[in-house]
Enzyme design. Structure first.
Site, PDB file in Angstrom:
ATOM      1  N   SER A 157      -3.183  -7.430   2.833  1.00  0.00           N
ATOM      2  CA  SER A 157      -3.615  -7.547   4.359  1.00  0.00           C
ATOM      3  C   SER A 157      -4.026  -8.687   5.006  1.00  0.00           C
ATOM      4  CB  SER A 157      -4.717  -6.370   4.533  1.00  0.00           C
ATOM      5  OG  SER A 157      -4.253  -5.150   3.902  1.00  0.00           O
TER       6      SER A 157
ATOM      7  N   HIS B  33       0.822  -1.136   0.043  1.00  0.00           N
ATOM      8  CA  HIS B  33      -0.059   0.057  -0.137  1.00  0.00           C
ATOM      9  C   HIS B  33       0.726   1.240   0.004  1.00  0.00           C
ATOM     10  CE1 HIS B  33      -3.426  -2.495   2.337  1.00  0.00           C
ATOM     11  NE2 HIS B  33      -3.856  -2.358   1.041  1.00  0.00           N
TER      12      HIS B  33
ATOM     13  N   ARG C 131      -2.277  -6.202  -7.844  1.00  0.00           N
ATOM     14  CA  ARG C 131      -1.049  -7.206  -7.418  1.00  0.00           C
ATOM     15  C   ARG C 131      -0.830  -8.049  -8.382  1.00  0.00           C
ATOM     16  NH1 ARG C 131      -2.005  -9.839  -2.644  1.00  0.00           N
ATOM     17  NH2 ARG C 131      -4.103  -9.343  -3.339  1.00  0.00           N
TER      18      ARG C 131
ATOM     19  N   LYS D 149     -15.758  -7.344   4.253  1.00  0.00           N
ATOM     20  CA  LYS D 149     -15.440  -8.682   4.121  1.00  0.00           C
ATOM     21  C   LYS D 149     -15.801  -9.275   5.494  1.00  0.00           C
ATOM     22  CE  LYS D 149     -12.319  -7.511   0.531  1.00  0.00           C
ATOM     23  NZ  LYS D 149     -10.746  -7.077   0.319  1.00  0.00           N
TER      24      LYS D 149
HETATM   25  O1  PNS Z   1      -8.779  -2.789   0.724  1.00  0.00           O
HETATM   26  P1  PNS Z   1     -10.117  -3.253   0.215  1.00  0.00           P
HETATM   27  O2  PNS Z   1     -10.706  -4.077   1.146  1.00  0.00           O
HETATM   28  O3  PNS Z   1      -9.851  -3.916  -1.329  1.00  0.00           O
HETATM   29  O4  PNS Z   1     -10.855  -2.053  -0.264  1.00  0.00           O
HETATM   30  C1  PNS Z   1     -12.024  -2.095  -0.943  1.00  0.00           C
HETATM   31  C2  PNS Z   1     -12.815  -0.649  -0.996  1.00  0.00           C
HETATM   32  C3  PNS Z   1     -12.883  -0.053   0.424  1.00  0.00           C
HETATM   33  C4  PNS Z   1     -12.186   0.006  -1.767  1.00  0.00           C
HETATM   34  C5  PNS Z   1     -14.221  -1.112  -1.493  1.00  0.00           C
HETATM   35  O5  PNS Z   1     -15.019  -2.185  -0.653  1.00  0.00           O
HETATM   36  C6  PNS Z   1     -15.157   0.026  -1.679  1.00  0.00           C
HETATM   37  O6  PNS Z   1     -15.136   1.046  -2.539  1.00  0.00           O
HETATM   38  N1  PNS Z   1     -16.228   0.295  -0.618  1.00  0.00           N
HETATM   39  C7  PNS Z   1     -17.114   1.222  -0.572  1.00  0.00           C
HETATM   40  C8  PNS Z   1     -18.330   0.608  -0.998  1.00  0.00           C
HETATM   41  C9  PNS Z   1     -18.802   0.897  -2.386  1.00  0.00           C
HETATM   42  O7  PNS Z   1     -18.686   2.045  -2.845  1.00  0.00           O
HETATM   43  N2  PNS Z   1     -19.131  -0.220  -3.169  1.00  0.00           N
HETATM   44  C10 PNS Z   1     -19.428  -0.173  -4.599  1.00  0.00           C
HETATM   45  C11 PNS Z   1     -18.110  -0.579  -5.420  1.00  0.00           C
HETATM   46  S1  PNS Z   1     -18.381  -0.532  -7.028  1.00  0.00           S
END
Ligand code: PNS
Length: 170
Positions: free
Chosen positions: A135, A24, A98, A48
């Site tokens: 993570s 990150h 990644r 998650k």
């Molecule tokens: O580090 P991660 O867990 O891969 O991050 C995921 C994240 C936070 C980027 C994603 O879950 C997110 O954008 N969440 C906000 C909810 C949202 O907008 N969902 C629709 C996505 S199209």
């Protein structure tokens, strides 16, 4: 961030950061060299799972790790990323890729976010050094007693070590 959009090209780098990894940090450093401002946006409730670190801890570990980058801000958001990027006045969302399989889900997410907000996503390929570091894996090996110094910035490591000491039965 205080709700006032930063001037110039602002990139939002969203994530759970539970915990932040060296992968990150590498993406943030490279994004900070490309865009005027990078807003690292920590999602309040990772979808998650139950996070290992509280929102405050996740924000603080990132703040410590990016202290050397003057154009990086750290904040949090709840709800839709698309709403947040509009409020932040962002011109772009940054995501790290990644491995090739990341691309499949990131592609549809990027298109949905663009459809909802008009904001495009720019993908930065992970440094191969960090391509196996997630993570989830860091948490798993940490929970099983491994030393994770190689995979997380020092500020994160300190917090993880403190957490382990706290949770050790007396
Ligand atoms: O580090 P991660 O867990 O891969 O991050 C995921 C994240 C936070 C980027 C994603 O879950 C997110 O954008 N969440 C906000 C909810 C949202 O907008 N969902 C629709 C996505 S199209």
């Amino acid at each position: 961030m205080n709700g006032v959009p930063a001037p110039g090209n602002t990139a939002v780098y969203p994530g759970s950061f539970d915990p932040m990894t060296r992968g990150h940090l590498d993406v943030i450093e490279r994004a900070a060299a490309i865009f005027d401002t990078v807003v690292v946006a920590v999602v309040v409730n990772p979808q998650k799972r139950e996070p290992l670190f509280t929102l405050d801890e996740r924000e603080q570990m990132i703040r410590d790790a990016v202290a050397h980058l003057s154009n990086v801000q750290v904040t949090n958001f709840r709800g839709l990323l698309a709403d947040f990027v509009r409020r932040a006045g962002a011109s772009v969302i940054v995501k790290g890729l990644r491995v090739v399989s990341d691309f499949e889900s990131e592609m549809s997410t990027a298109l949905m976010n663009r459809s909802l907000s008009g904001v495009d996503t720019v993908f930065l390929p992970s440094d191969p050094k960090w391509s196996f570091v997630s993570s989830t894996l860091v948490k798993e090996v940490y929970n099983l007693g491994a030393d994770v110094a190689e995979y997380v910035p020092p500020a994160v490591l300190n917090l993880m070590r403190a957490k382990r000491t706290e949770s050790r039965p007396t």
